[in-house]
Design an enzyme around this catalytic site. Sequence first.
Site, PDB file in Angstrom:
ATOM      1  N   ASP A 155       0.908  -1.219   0.162  1.00 22.05           N
ATOM      2  CA  ASP A 155      -0.112   0.063  -0.001  1.00 22.05           C
ATOM      3  C   ASP A 155       1.065   1.358   0.181  1.00 22.05           C
ATOM      4  OD1 ASP A 155      -2.335   1.736   0.508  1.00 22.05           O
ATOM      5  OD2 ASP A 155      -3.173  -0.061   1.071  1.00 22.05           O
ATOM      6  N   HIS A 228      -3.702   6.202   3.209  1.00 20.02           N
ATOM      7  CA  HIS A 228      -4.554   4.913   2.854  1.00 20.02           C
ATOM      8  C   HIS A 228      -3.925   3.708   3.528  1.00 20.02           C
ATOM      9  CE1 HIS A 228      -5.760   1.819  -0.220  1.00 20.02           C
ATOM     10  NE2 HIS A 228      -6.710   2.769  -0.413  1.00 20.02           N
ATOM     11  N   SER A 561     -11.452  -0.723  -0.950  1.00 19.41           N
ATOM     12  CA  SER A 561      -9.705  -0.664  -0.366  1.00 19.41           C
ATOM     13  C   SER A 561      -9.964  -0.806   1.181  1.00 19.41           C
ATOM     14  CB  SER A 561      -9.227   0.787  -0.424  1.00 19.41           C
ATOM     15  OG  SER A 561      -8.568   1.019  -1.437  1.00 19.41           O
TER      16      SER A 561
END
Length: 787
Positions: A155, A228, A561
């Site tokens: 990620d 994220h 996600s």
Amino acid sequence: MALSLLYLLIISLSFSNLPSSSSSSSSSDNNNNNVNNAARTFIVQVQPSSKPSIFPTHQDWYSSSLSSLSSDKATAPTVLHTYSTVFHGFSAKLSPSQAQTLQSLDHVTAIIPEQVRQLHTTRSPEFLGLRSTDAAGTLLRESDFGSDLVIGVIDTGIWPERKSFHDRDLGPTPSKWKGQCVAGKDFPVTICNRKLIGARFFSAGFESTNGKMNETTEYRSPRDSDGHGTHTASIAAGRYVFPASTLGYAKGVAAGMAPKARLAAYKVCWSAGCYDSDILAAFDAAVADGCDVVSLSVGGVVVPYYLDAIAIGAYGASDAGVFVSASAGNGGPGGLTVTNVAPWVTTVGAGTIDRDFPADVKLGDGRTIPGMSIYSGPGLAPGRMYPLVYAGGVGGDSYSSSLCLEGSLSQVKGKIVVCDRGINSRAAKGDVVKKAGGVGMILANGVFDGEGLVADCHVLPATAVAASTGDEIRRYIATSKSKSPPTATIVFKGTRIRVRPAPVVASFSARGPNPESPEILKPDVIAPGLNILAAWPDKVGPSGVASDKRNTEFNILSGTSMACPHVSGLAALLKAAHPDWSPAAIRSALMTTAYTVDNRGETMLDGSSGNTSSVMDFGAGHVHPQKAMDPGLVYDIRSYDYVDFLCNSNYTTKNIQVVTRKFANCNGAKRAGHSGNLNYPSLSVVFQQYGKHKMSTHFIRTVTNVGTPNSVYQVTIKPAAGMTVTVEPEKLAFRRVGQKLSFLVRVQALAAKLSPGSTSVKSGSIVWSDGKHTVTSPLVVTMQQPL
Ligand SMILES: *[C@@H]1O[C@H](CO)[C@@H](O)[C@H](O)[C@H]1NC(C)=O
Ligand SMILES: *[C@@H]1O[C@H](CO)[C@@H](O)[C@H](O)[C@H]1NC(C)=O
Ligand SMILES: *[C@@H]1O[C@H](CO)[C@@H](O)[C@H](O)[C@H]1NC(C)=O
């Protein structure tokens, strides 16, 4: 038609990315030639056993092959990454002629052009039925909260100081761990601990295309400058943190799915996206390091598996016993939007949980329109109505990429502005309105967004409304007379729980059919992915807007996600409880125990339309962790089954070798049947309908008893409308645990009334039960009337 046409289009697009190998494709257009001659990154597969002994290492050999491509050593391409675990070879930036020269070498088995991927941007454990106080026999207890399992998160990196990543009370790092904590900018080696046991970063692919990274905006280290990766890692394995909330919303205990599992962060996503050559390097490292689970909330365009670095990396992981879950993508609600579709990947779509954040619009004519928002800060004056303007100007064009207000910045001072949701950052639109002097924003969905609402941490009082109610507001503004100009206010109602119905399939969640392998139903399952509370870095405001200087330890985000790491954490729990289960067995347990009814007891709804959702939206259904711990039977798959699947999907021996690194003899596999015979926990067939005759097929499946000895399972068939389904035998009597028994499913369908070029999808199910366990497989029949 849509299905096969798009399928062809995608394949031909991907082929056009390959270095041109035939003279007929050379263009007379000079500009085109220039574009085509630009160097780009390729992933090069080599036959590892061909290494001449004069080269001490593969790296030396690869470097030497590259320097031979150029007469001038200084300008010869250099090795970006070498791969040795999930793939054999290297990546390098090559001109088309250099790529062709390499491809002609005997020991080079494939040259794969790089793709750029994008990110598919806590009450959820309780919603899933996981509570720390549960008694023995429950999943968290049986798995010891996932202790000693390692989840690798590929990620944007991680913010290691978050409480979610503290290592208090955790045992020593598992002895099998071979990974590293790689130091870099603001990331000393000592920052890893017994929770975050590994951290690496891969930027060579990103930098070979974009030039050196800007080190004032990006960390050359595993540290997360986006948020994220911190968010997804804490969803998978964040420890218990109390109290947790974002700006006062969603107060409570925050916890990941596997609170004691260890984390390893593999940073591959940078300001310009996530590059395949870096992603493959992360897979290579994660498997060599000893990860048990890899979580990937990133995706791109669907291409054949032998051109897809994620599919190739995931195959190598699965072959090594590592479970890979990946996000389905946010391209919904349209069909054929699902990504990360390889059958050795667990593909996860998004659903809502039973918590939301109502923020209603009150219109001057007395109407109340329901909205959704996470805003805290100076509010609108209670009871006061504000002038209301519509800035969209494009009639609710949902594809609009405008940032709202372009050209009309002067007319919004002191007003609430209605903006169309469009395709770009929702919070960024609020930022534009705020800077122009607007006091509030109503973000109205367009037709494409439908009725699904996403709550955002806006920088000004703002709320999101659906397409239908957005139209009501747009009409109200258009028809208000000058005597009574339009007015509105927004009323923020905080956090609401026990919302019904839930779960609902999130409107953005990507849908089937599977564009690459229609005979494999994707997504596999859905998991919570709307308004999820999880850890967040410093230095990034919760809205993600650059001017947002607020600091929050947690943030609320939506996307597949967020759904993917829920399944990654659950897979770690399942593997801890059942160390001998393969990745396919874990997925089977999640799929055959998934549910399709919401908390009203009715089939889950589709957030985009408010209508009933289908298998193309949710796959096998919503994960049910507690049931997945004890599924009774599993549909297991070994690596050679995937090889047979690729053979039966008409992949060439050479292309199969790119994915599996092994020579495949497809003759046996082809005799054994069709690609739908992969021992998948769902069954899917696509019939091409010519004339009025009956269409039929059969599936062979093998189930392994993972429940109790001497158990007898009886089948219940729920055929789809208009077809006959039989199962032989109808009873499976297992003597031992671990015993495998096979059955045959025959499906017969009569031609449906379809116009040329149209498609009909019908679904039913096959359920095995011993009275205690219920093992459910969706059975999907797609009929296509060719043009
Ligand atoms: C790096 O980013 C900063 C902040 O956005 C910007 O001011 C600077 O010009 C950038 N540097 C380069 C070399 O692009
Ligand atoms: C939802 O259902 C209604 C009534 O059956 C139908 O008219 C409408 O087309 C459906 N909407 C979508 C997006 O499928
Ligand atoms: C593979 O090719 C055979 C023979 O042309 C065809 O019948 C079959 O449908 C193909 N299978 C797939 C999955 O494309």
